[in-house]
Structure formats: C-alpha cells, structure tokens
Design a protein around this motif. Sequence first.
Motif, PDB file in Angstrom:
ATOM      1  N   ASP A 132      -8.187  -2.970   3.685  1.00 23.14           N
ATOM      2  CA  ASP A 132      -9.295  -3.100   4.568  1.00 23.14           C
ATOM      3  C   ASP A 132      -8.507  -4.030   5.732  1.00 23.14           C
ATOM      4  OD1 ASP A 132     -11.407  -2.050   3.852  1.00 23.14           O
ATOM      5  OD2 ASP A 132     -12.192  -3.715   2.824  1.00 23.14           O
ATOM      6  N   HIS A 133      -7.435  -4.824   5.300  1.00 18.34           N
ATOM      7  CA  HIS A 133      -6.861  -5.646   6.417  1.00 18.34           C
ATOM      8  C   HIS A 133      -5.976  -4.743   7.061  1.00 18.34           C
ATOM      9  CE1 HIS A 133      -7.591  -9.835   4.230  1.00 18.34           C
ATOM     10  NE2 HIS A 133      -8.515  -9.166   4.508  1.00 18.34           N
ATOM     11  N   LEU A 134      -5.262  -3.964   6.356  1.00 16.25           N
ATOM     12  CA  LEU A 134      -4.441  -2.924   6.984  1.00 16.25           C
ATOM     13  C   LEU A 134      -5.097  -2.093   8.053  1.00 16.25           C
ATOM     14  CD1 LEU A 134      -1.530  -1.287   7.128  1.00 16.25           C
ATOM     15  CD2 LEU A 134      -2.279   0.031   5.385  1.00 16.25           C
ATOM     16  N   LYS A 135      -6.375  -1.456   7.712  1.00 25.70           N
ATOM     17  CA  LYS A 135      -7.273  -0.748   8.421  1.00 25.70           C
ATOM     18  C   LYS A 135      -7.733  -1.520   9.794  1.00 25.70           C
ATOM     19  CE  LYS A 135     -11.606  -0.852   7.575  1.00 25.70           C
ATOM     20  NZ  LYS A 135     -12.581  -0.992   6.772  1.00 25.70           N
ATOM     21  N   MET A 136      -8.044  -2.635   9.494  1.00 32.61           N
ATOM     22  CA  MET A 136      -8.378  -3.619  10.825  1.00 32.61           C
ATOM     23  C   MET A 136      -7.209  -3.937  11.744  1.00 32.61           C
ATOM     24  SD  MET A 136     -11.484  -2.952  10.566  1.00 32.61           S
ATOM     25  CE  MET A 136     -11.865  -4.008  12.007  1.00 32.61           C
ATOM     26  N   TRP A 177      -3.888   5.996   3.500  1.00 39.41           N
ATOM     27  CA  TRP A 177      -2.986   6.576   2.188  1.00 39.41           C
ATOM     28  C   TRP A 177      -1.911   6.730   2.420  1.00 39.41           C
ATOM     29  CZ3 TRP A 177      -2.838   4.563  -2.493  1.00 39.41           C
ATOM     30  CH2 TRP A 177      -1.978   5.450  -3.281  1.00 39.41           C
ATOM     31  N   ASN A 178      -1.420   7.593   3.627  1.00 42.25           N
ATOM     32  CA  ASN A 178      -0.222   8.033   4.053  1.00 42.25           C
ATOM     33  C   ASN A 178       0.696   6.955   4.150  1.00 42.25           C
ATOM     34  OD1 ASN A 178       1.842  10.267   4.378  1.00 42.25           O
ATOM     35  ND2 ASN A 178       1.725   9.596   6.564  1.00 42.25           N
ATOM     36  N   ILE A 179       0.365   5.792   4.633  1.00 41.65           N
ATOM     37  CA  ILE A 179       1.200   4.592   4.844  1.00 41.65           C
ATOM     38  C   ILE A 179       1.241   3.746   3.524  1.00 41.65           C
ATOM     39  CG2 ILE A 179       1.204   2.233   6.029  1.00 41.65           C
ATOM     40  CD1 ILE A 179      -0.582   3.441   8.209  1.00 41.65           C
ATOM     41  N   VAL A 180       0.097   3.389   2.875  1.00 42.55           N
ATOM     42  CA  VAL A 180      -0.087   2.724   1.859  1.00 42.55           C
ATOM     43  C   VAL A 180       1.084   3.156   0.659  1.00 42.55           C
ATOM     44  CG1 VAL A 180      -1.607   2.133  -0.095  1.00 42.55           C
ATOM     45  CG2 VAL A 180      -2.186   1.708   2.045  1.00 42.55           C
ATOM     46  N   ASN A 215      12.094  -1.700  -5.132  1.00 43.91           N
ATOM     47  CA  ASN A 215      12.767  -3.086  -5.011  1.00 43.91           C
ATOM     48  C   ASN A 215      12.480  -4.052  -6.229  1.00 43.91           C
ATOM     49  OD1 ASN A 215      13.782  -2.597  -2.711  1.00 43.91           O
ATOM     50  ND2 ASN A 215      12.011  -3.477  -1.581  1.00 43.91           N
ATOM     51  N   GLU A 216      11.684  -3.223  -7.231  1.00 40.46           N
ATOM     52  CA  GLU A 216      11.272  -3.525  -8.341  1.00 40.46           C
ATOM     53  C   GLU A 216      10.369  -5.117  -8.252  1.00 40.46           C
ATOM     54  OE1 GLU A 216      14.680  -4.501 -10.863  1.00 40.46           O
ATOM     55  OE2 GLU A 216      15.271  -2.706 -11.076  1.00 40.46           O
ATOM     56  N   GLN A 217       9.426  -4.680  -7.307  1.00 38.67           N
ATOM     57  CA  GLN A 217       8.672  -5.890  -6.967  1.00 38.67           C
ATOM     58  C   GLN A 217       6.916  -5.477  -7.558  1.00 38.67           C
ATOM     59  OE1 GLN A 217       9.288  -5.692  -2.539  1.00 38.67           O
ATOM     60  NE2 GLN A 217      10.024  -7.738  -2.638  1.00 38.67           N
ATOM     61  N   ASN A 218       6.409  -6.674  -8.073  1.00 35.64           N
ATOM     62  CA  ASN A 218       5.051  -6.600  -8.366  1.00 35.64           C
ATOM     63  C   ASN A 218       4.352  -6.599  -7.213  1.00 35.64           C
ATOM     64  OD1 ASN A 218       5.545  -6.532 -11.298  1.00 35.64           O
ATOM     65  ND2 ASN A 218       5.658  -8.620 -10.924  1.00 35.64           N
ATOM     66  N   LEU A 219       3.005  -5.681  -7.231  1.00 37.82           N
ATOM     67  CA  LEU A 219       2.126  -5.512  -5.985  1.00 37.82           C
ATOM     68  C   LEU A 219       0.797  -5.211  -6.685  1.00 37.82           C
ATOM     69  CD1 LEU A 219       1.698  -5.650  -2.902  1.00 37.82           C
ATOM     70  CD2 LEU A 219       2.564  -3.199  -2.831  1.00 37.82           C
ATOM     71  N   ILE A 220      -0.207  -5.657  -5.913  1.00 39.06           N
ATOM     72  CA  ILE A 220      -1.517  -5.285  -6.121  1.00 39.06           C
ATOM     73  C   ILE A 220      -2.273  -4.650  -4.876  1.00 39.06           C
ATOM     74  CG2 ILE A 220      -3.925  -6.183  -6.738  1.00 39.06           C
ATOM     75  CD1 ILE A 220      -2.902  -8.467  -8.162  1.00 39.06           C
ATOM     76  N   VAL A 221      -2.840  -3.392  -4.958  1.00 36.32           N
ATOM     77  CA  VAL A 221      -3.336  -2.883  -3.760  1.00 36.32           C
ATOM     78  C   VAL A 221      -4.717  -2.726  -4.304  1.00 36.32           C
ATOM     79  CG1 VAL A 221      -3.298  -0.869  -2.362  1.00 36.32           C
ATOM     80  CG2 VAL A 221      -1.054  -1.681  -3.185  1.00 36.32           C
TER      81      VAL A 221
END
Length: 322
Positions: A32-36, A59-62, A72-78
């Motif tokens: 939502d933040h990306l969208k706005m 989604w094409n960006i995400v 990069n072997e990083q943790n991420l929550i989407v």
Amino acid sequence: MVILITGATHTGKTVLAQTLLERYHYPYLSIDHLKMGLIRSGQTALTPCDDAQLTPYLWNIVKEMIKTALENEQNLIVEGCYIPFDWKKDFDERQLRQIHYLCLIMSEEYIRQNFSQIRTWANRIEKRLDDSGLSQKALLLENRHNQAMCEKYGLPFHRIEEEYAVCRRLLRDYKAGDGRALAQLFYETVHTVNAQDYTKEQLKAWATGRVDLADWNRRFQESDTVVVQECGIVLGFGNMQQDGCLDMLYVHKDRQGQGIGAQIVQALETRALSRGVRRFSVYASMTARPFFERLGYGAAVKNSVVRGGVTLENWRMEKQVE
C-alpha cells in the motif's frame, strides 16, 4: 527468507507484519505504501480505486524486489492485497524454497458476529482516512473469493474463526502442503545451528538443499508428525515412527532455546505412550545430544552414517518409561 502476507481488507495483514517485525526483526514492505508513493509522485495515472490494474502494475515491481532480497540473502516481509494468486510462476524452484506465503481469511461466521469490531480494529496500525464504505456483504464476498482461489492454486491460508489468534503458538498435526516450509527450515537449521559441530562438507552432505517433497510427504504421513507454528511461520517439526524411534526434530534457527523442541518431543512421546510404547530412541547429532540428555535420554552409543560419500557422526540414545 521472504514472507508474503496477503488477504482481504481488514484481515490484519499489517498487524501480522508488525508483529513479525517485533518478534523476528524482519523488515517489511507495505505494498500500500509503495502504491501511494507511485501515485502521489505522478509515476502512474492509476488511482487507489483501480485495483484490477494496480495488481499487475505493483506486482511487477514487488517481485523484482523479492528476487533482489533473495539474491542478497536478506529477510523480508511483504504485505498487501496486491499479490496475485499465481505468483509462483514468477520464481524458480530455488527461490520458491525461500518464500513463505500466507493468506488471511475471515470465516463467514466470524465476519457476521464481529463486523462492528472489525471496523474498529482497522486503525490499530494504520490510520485509515475513511472506512465508511466497507460493507459486510463486500467483506464476505472478498474472503469467500480468496479462499476459493487459495484452494484452486494450492496456497496456504489461515482461517480466522472463533477468535483472532493468528500469532498464537500452535502445535498441530502435519498436513500435505507443509513439505516446502519444513524443507526450508531443515536446511537453514542444519547450516546454522549445527555448524558449530560439523564441517561445511558434512553440512552440505546432510542438507543438500534438494528435497523430494513427494517422498517427504509419504515419510511424514506414514509416521506421527507434528508441527509448531506461530504467525504463519513454522517454528519446528518432528516425527516419530510407530516403534518409538524419533526420526526428525528441527527447530527454527532464530527460535532455539525457547522450549519448542521439548514441546514437540513431549507431544510425540505422549502419543506413543497411548499406543503402549515404553522405549524411545533417537539418533542425535553432536549438537542435539545435550538437549536429549536433559529430556532423559541416555546410554549414548557413537554411530556413523555416510551420506554422499561423507561420514557424519551422531549418537544413538534411548529412554525407558516405566
């Protein structure tokens, strides 16, 4: 590891992401933040009401951000509702092993009984400008649709029924579909927790990163297998053969020493005792030997096993219950 959290509006996606941030310190991305940000900066002519067009656009960006995090072997929550149900087609098998998906779904009974509270809870994390347009009918239809789509694509979902308890620790039976999450936990645990007692060559032979999910499914269904999960994340799992031999026991690398392993062993032993089993055994790694000693396992006998031409040492331990 990347965690995808989706679901209908007001199902608590942001609350769950915030809880995971606080418990695991995994950063999260709000779609939502990306969208706005894209809309307000004039990068797109789409508006917040253009959901059908926003999903493929965002989604094409995400999806590329997810790939970058994995590289990069990083943790991420989407978290957000703009994750298509056919998202798996955008990743290869190696990437899919590192992605955990969860769709939050409110049951019809829960919505009907708690609709007024659902609207009240909407501002727990975010401050919504106007929530007056939300209708019970629309919420029912959206949750019903999401469950049908999860079932169509074989995606995991969490049904919110009697109470909102997504983040309660739960011990449950193994179910088909758990295999991928268990395989990832197995790999990560071996290559981190057991690294103190085994060489890199031994760790690679022990957990190669390649698992036959169909074979694992048969293995777990033919034995007594339990899973501990919290906030949609598998924290640990274990299985025991009918004769009382503990086959596998692994706990999330970030949740060691919190009683999860003991909870799993106790549950499996209790079930075996009800079948008349009185003697338990396990082939414990050097790392796990002190843990099993604390649970009453003893008479350790050194054992060697060869995997992929590499020798691994463990200990056969037993426990007798009168």
